[in-house]
Design a protein around this motif. Structure first.
Motif, PDB file in Angstrom:
ATOM      1  N   SER A   1       0.674  -1.192  -0.277  1.00 41.32           N
ATOM      2  CA  SER A   1       0.172   0.050  -0.050  1.00 41.32           C
ATOM      3  C   SER A   1       0.919   1.212   0.055  1.00 41.32           C
TER       4      SER A   1
ATOM      5  N   ASN B   1      -2.606   0.870  -4.022  1.00 43.52           N
ATOM      6  CA  ASN B   1      -3.714   1.400  -3.244  1.00 43.52           C
ATOM      7  C   ASN B   1      -5.104   1.155  -4.289  1.00 43.52           C
TER       8      ASN B   1
ATOM      9  N   TYR C   1      -8.268  -0.581  -3.258  1.00 42.02           N
ATOM     10  CA  TYR C   1      -9.715  -0.144  -3.247  1.00 42.02           C
ATOM     11  C   TYR C   1     -10.527  -1.117  -3.807  1.00 42.02           C
ATOM     12  N   GLU C   2     -10.308  -1.479  -5.448  1.00 43.84           N
ATOM     13  CA  GLU C   2     -11.132  -2.297  -5.898  1.00 43.84           C
ATOM     14  C   GLU C   2     -11.381  -3.550  -5.217  1.00 43.84           C
TER      15      GLU C   2
ATOM     16  N   LEU D   1      -9.496   0.507   4.695  1.00 45.91           N
ATOM     17  CA  LEU D   1     -10.127   1.854   4.438  1.00 45.91           C
ATOM     18  C   LEU D   1      -9.479   2.608   5.626  1.00 45.91           C
TER      19      LEU D   1
ATOM     20  N   PHE E   1      -6.301   3.852   4.974  1.00 49.17           N
ATOM     21  CA  PHE E   1      -6.324   4.821   3.777  1.00 49.17           C
ATOM     22  C   PHE E   1      -6.669   6.112   4.328  1.00 49.17           C
TER      23      PHE E   1
ATOM     24  N   ILE F   1      -6.909   9.658  -1.806  1.00 51.62           N
ATOM     25  CA  ILE F   1      -7.236   8.348  -0.995  1.00 51.62           C
ATOM     26  C   ILE F   1      -7.946   8.564   0.127  1.00 51.62           C
TER      27      ILE F   1
ATOM     28  N   VAL G   1     -11.516   8.792  -1.317  1.00 53.01           N
ATOM     29  CA  VAL G   1     -12.310   7.752  -1.791  1.00 53.01           C
ATOM     30  C   VAL G   1     -12.686   6.771  -0.674  1.00 53.01           C
ATOM     31  N   ALA G   2     -11.732   6.605   0.497  1.00 51.29           N
ATOM     32  CA  ALA G   2     -11.891   5.922   1.692  1.00 51.29           C
ATOM     33  C   ALA G   2     -13.255   6.379   2.528  1.00 51.29           C
TER      34      ALA G   2
ATOM     35  N   MET H   1     -16.191   5.203   0.329  1.00 51.71           N
ATOM     36  CA  MET H   1     -16.317   3.782   0.664  1.00 51.71           C
ATOM     37  C   MET H   1     -16.963   3.416   1.840  1.00 51.71           C
TER      38      MET H   1
END
Length: 879
Positions: free
Chosen positions: A284, A290, A294-295, A317, A320, A328, A331-332, A335
């Motif tokens: 990471s 990363n 994420y995916e 997450l 992240f 990053i 998007v964390a 999610m």
């Protein structure tokens, strides 16, 4: 050579354009070059066609119109050589799009090139189709593209796969043709072909459930094996990025596993191990790692329930959120908001880190973190979470305070364990950011305070302390002023003091000072100052010793330029000076506000009041909501708590509609004055006229037979229909205007029902102007109810003779109209004669649609042409 001839090279044109010092010079260069290109097109210049098209593409990129060169693209595409085709296809993709009809002309050329022996020309055709192919082109060329998915060259297979994606998006019905070809691409060794094949499978899964089931059964194990090989593969220089083997392919594979594992337990079990391996072994510290993580987290969240995997994903997450990269962290947070619905307990473990993100310098992260915190709050953690947010509110940026205060107020209102805690937290918010608090928030606070009778004294004293320290916060001042006006005596007398309170000494003069200071502050708006005036009026009654001082303050604003303040000052001064006997009752404490009703109004869920009650209203104590009365009574406030509400019945339709007490004579004997009638009140309010004192109350007698208990509007409609029962109206002269106003009764005599010839319909005035009057008389034949016979009578109201009289009419399509010739074309003056004309109307939608007619009347007055038009909408309903 002419610098603007067709033989000029592209670089020379670009050099000339870049040398332009002004926009006008650039336009002149482009205009001359376009003129040269047009001349070359007219001369059908073959030698420089490709050069001219290259120039047009550059001119198009500068934003100038180039539509005149579109046909040159088609000519170059039809050329046999690769260089010409390359320029032609490039121009086609740049100068045209799928919406232009000229694109249909190139379909045949693309089809020939897809079958060309030169693979590079095949590649050009695939690129063009994949970029601008329309639905029609997709249907025509899909078989060729499907065949090319098995072509020997990997580059052609790759382009064919990308072209297939566009085809299935344009024509989803063709998806089933590509399922088996797409599945065969998943066994490719060439990564370029493999990545396009995986993307084709992803899009097929979105479009076709048949494809999704096929891939789940046939391809899941192969995809898992492929993903494992990539994760464990040794160093491969041609695919390595930051020490990770082909992260682009890994991301595509994870997205496909995401689609296959969703809502399918067997596929989820097959991929659990590889997802865990990717989540634990991927580094990471690099961006590529990363992206894969994420995916992987997204795939884990979508597959069937596996508690351990989900905790692992949420922990990723959480890591992240500690990353330095703002993207990053953002998007964390996104999610985590999705993960909250799946496993809230695992997300709660990262609450501290999420709260730190609320204090981030990046506004996007702050906003997203506040939204996540709002979702994290529950009954068990509301106190510590609210404390953290309020502490940060003190140091937050001004532009961020609006969102933060809205969330805090919503959290406090939704999860407050007790009312005293709610009041304390709202006071802190109002003290720190009162100017950013929305109106709904402080309205809710006032509702809570009114409902907490044991906290009235505590609330007003707490607000008094707060306004001393933060008097510039307008919303705080409003709530304080309202509470001082209501509970000022409790503030001065220290009534209802709690054990946790510190002693506070406030005199009557101190309380008035707070209101006066706020009232005279020019930084506050009209609403706040109007509230101050009301509070001063209430304090004049609660503090008799300060009554004169309050009056002096109010008198100063009798000449205010602000109309609202001037009116209130005049009225309140009159109440204090002249109406001492009614002032105490006027300034009583507000009744308890219903929290449920207030919450429903905020949520928009309170239905409109509809009077359906058939019972009798009872006398309720102050602060208890009354049952809903009839709408008009509620609006005009004509009802009284100690007067029985009229019952709703089929016969009393008028009384049910108006909500006034129109009681029949037989039921009025022995009733007191308050129960006589609401008619006089309504007449007086509408200034229609007042009955004399000696006149008897209005009486409405309605035959109840054959009248059902439908809605009042429906019943009123039935009054003007021929099938309605006989209606007798007996009223005094004073009340008849009200009935005329309601249009509830026809002005003509009651409708008579004859035995043999069907109902006789009342005449109507169809049209009337200063010169003309048109009257319609109706008749029907019982055996033909769809047909209406109309006798039109025209009368001249003016003092001049009307000549050349012509009557025209038009009706909608569901009606058929036949006009007989008029009895004449001259109308005598002063209504001394009339013209008669017969009309026949046939209604094909009889019983469903009413009659309607547009009319036009032309005539001459003193040799001047006059045209009058109108629409007839007042036909009797059952025609």
């Amino acid at each position: 050579m002419n610098p603007f001839s067709s033989g000029t090279r592209l670089r020379d044109m670009i050099r000339a354009i870049r040398a332009s010092k002004t926009a006008a010079e650039e336009r002149a260069v482009v205009r001359k070059e376009c003129a040269a290109i047009r001349a070359a097109i007219s001369d059908n210049d073959h030698d420089y066609r490709h050069r001219n098209l290259a120039k047009l593409m550059f001119i198009h990129m500068l934003g100038y119109p180039t539509h005149f060169g579109q046909m040159e693209c088609l000519k170059l595409i039809a050329s046999p050589g690769f260089p010409e085709k390359r320029i032609g296809y490039l121009g086609l993709m740049l100068l045209l799009d799928e919406r232009q009809e000229v694109l249909m002309l190139v379909t045949n050329s693309i089809k020939q090139d897809l079958n060309h022996t030169n693979q590079y020309i095949v590649g050009l055709a695939l690129c063009a189709l994949g970029n601008i192919g329309s639905a029609e082109m997709a249907r025509d060329l899909a078989p060729e593209v499907e065949r090319l998915l098995k072509f020997r060259d990997p580059n052609i297979r790759k382009k064919a796969a990308l072209c297939s994606i566009r085809i299935i998006k344009k024509v989803p019905d063709l998806a089933e043709n590509f399922i088996h070809a797409a599945a065969s691409l998943l066994s490719e060794k060439h990564h370029g072909v493999l990545i396009t094949g995986v993307q084709l499978c992803i899009d097929l899964c979105k479009i076709s459930t048949e494809a999704l089931e096929h891939f789940r059964k046939k391809c899941t194990d192969g995809l898992v094996k492929l993903m494992r090989d990539l994760a464990n593969s040794p160093y491969a220089p041609e695919y390595d990025i930051s020490g990770i083997t082909d992260p682009f392919l890994q991301i595509r594979l994870l997205r496909l596993l995401h689609s296959l594992g969703k809502d399918d337990a067997d596929a989820s079990d097959a991929m659990n191990d590889i997802l865990a391996q990717v989540a634990t072994k991927t580094e990471s510290n690099k961006n590529a790692g990363n992206a894969i993580l994420y995916e992987c987290v997204a795939a884990i969240m979508s597959v069937e329930d596996n508690g351990g995997l989900r905790v692992l994903a949420i922990n990723i997450l959480g890591r992240f959120l500690s990353n330095r990269d703002n993207n990053i962290r953002y998007v964390a947070l996104n999610m985590l908001m999705k993960a909250l619905a799946v496993d809230s307990q695992a997300v709660q473990r990262h609450r501290t880190t999420i709260l730190e993100c609320v204090k981030d310098s990046d506004p996007s992260i702050r906003k997203r973190a506040v939204e996540l915190v709002y979702l994290l709050v529950n009954e068990s953690n509301v106190k510590p979470m609210t404390k953290e947010l309020i502490e940060y509110l003190e140091a937050s940026d001004p532009e961020f305070r609006g969102d933060l205060t809205a969330k805090i107020c919503s959290i406090v209102e939704k999860f407050s364990p007790e009312k005293i805690w709610y009041i304390d937290q709202m006071l802190k918010v109002l003290s720190e950011a009162g100017n950013d608090v929305k109106d709904e928030a402080w309205h809710s606070l006032i509702v809570v305070i009114t409902n907490a009778s044991n906290l009235h004294g505590y609330a007003v004293r707490s607000l008094y302390r707060a306004v001393q320290a933060a008097g510039e916060q307008e919303t705080l001042v409003r709530v304080t002023i309202w509470c001082i006006g209501e509970y000022g005596d409790m503030l001065v007398n220290n009534a209802g003091r709690l054990d946790i309170e510190e002693p506070l000494t406030v005199t009557e003069s101190d309380a008035v000072n707070v209101v006066e200071t706020s009232f005279k502050s020019h930084s506050f708006d009209l609403t706040t100052r109007a509230m101050c005036l009301i509070a001063l009026l209430k304090l004049s009654s609660r503090f008799p010793s300060c009554s004169q001082r309050v009056n002096d303050i109010i008198v100063q604003y009798k000449g205010s330029f602000v109309l609202e303040l001037q009116q209130r000052a005049i009225e309140f001064n009159s109440i204090i000076a002249r109406h001492q006997y009614i002032r105490p009752s006027l300034v009583e404490r507000m009744p308890v506000l219903d929290e449920a009703t207030h919450s429903g109004r905020k949520a928009g869920s309170v239905p409109a009041a509809v009077s359906t009650s058939q019972g009798v209203s009872v006398n309720l104590p102050n602060g208890v909501s009354k049952p809903s009365a009839a709408p008009l009574v509620d609006l005009l406030d004509l009802s009284s708590d100690d007067v029985p509400a009229p019952s709703s019945s089929g016969g009393d339709f008028l009384q049910d509609l108006l909500g006034v007490d129109l009681v029949p004579v037989s039921s009025q004997s022995g009733s007191n004055q308050a129960q006589m009638s609401g008619t006089n009140v309504l007449l007086d309010l509408l200034s229609i006229g007042t009955p004399s004192a000696s006149s008897s109350p209005s009486t409405i007698q309605v035959s109840p037979s054959n009248i059902d208990t439908k809605s009042p509007v429906d019943l009123l409609d039935r009054l003007s229909s021929p099938s309605a029962p006989s209606v007798q109206v007996s009223t005094t002269a004073g009340s008849s205007p009200m009935l005329d106003l309601l249009n509830g009764f026809p002005s003509s005599s009651p409708i008579a029902v004859t035995e043999g010839n069907g109902p006789a319909y009342p005449s109507i005035v169809a049209f009337e102007s200063s010169s003309l009057k048109l009257t319609f008389n109706f008749s029907k034949q019982p055996e033909n109810p769809q047909t209406t016979l109309i006798e039109a009578s025209f009368t001249n109201k003016s003092g001049e003779v009307l000549t050349n009289f012509i009557f025209q009419a038009a009706v909608p399509k569901f009606l058929q109209l036949h006009l007989d010739p008029a009895s004449g074309n001259m109308l005598p003056a002063n209504s001394s004669g009339s013209i008669m004309q017969k009309l026949k109307l046939t209604n094909s939608q009889h019983g469903k649609k009413s009659l309607v007619m547009r009319i036009r009347i032309a005539y001459k007055v003193n040799n001047k042409d006059v045209l009058e038009e109108g629409q007839v909408n007042n036909f009797p309903r059952d025609l």
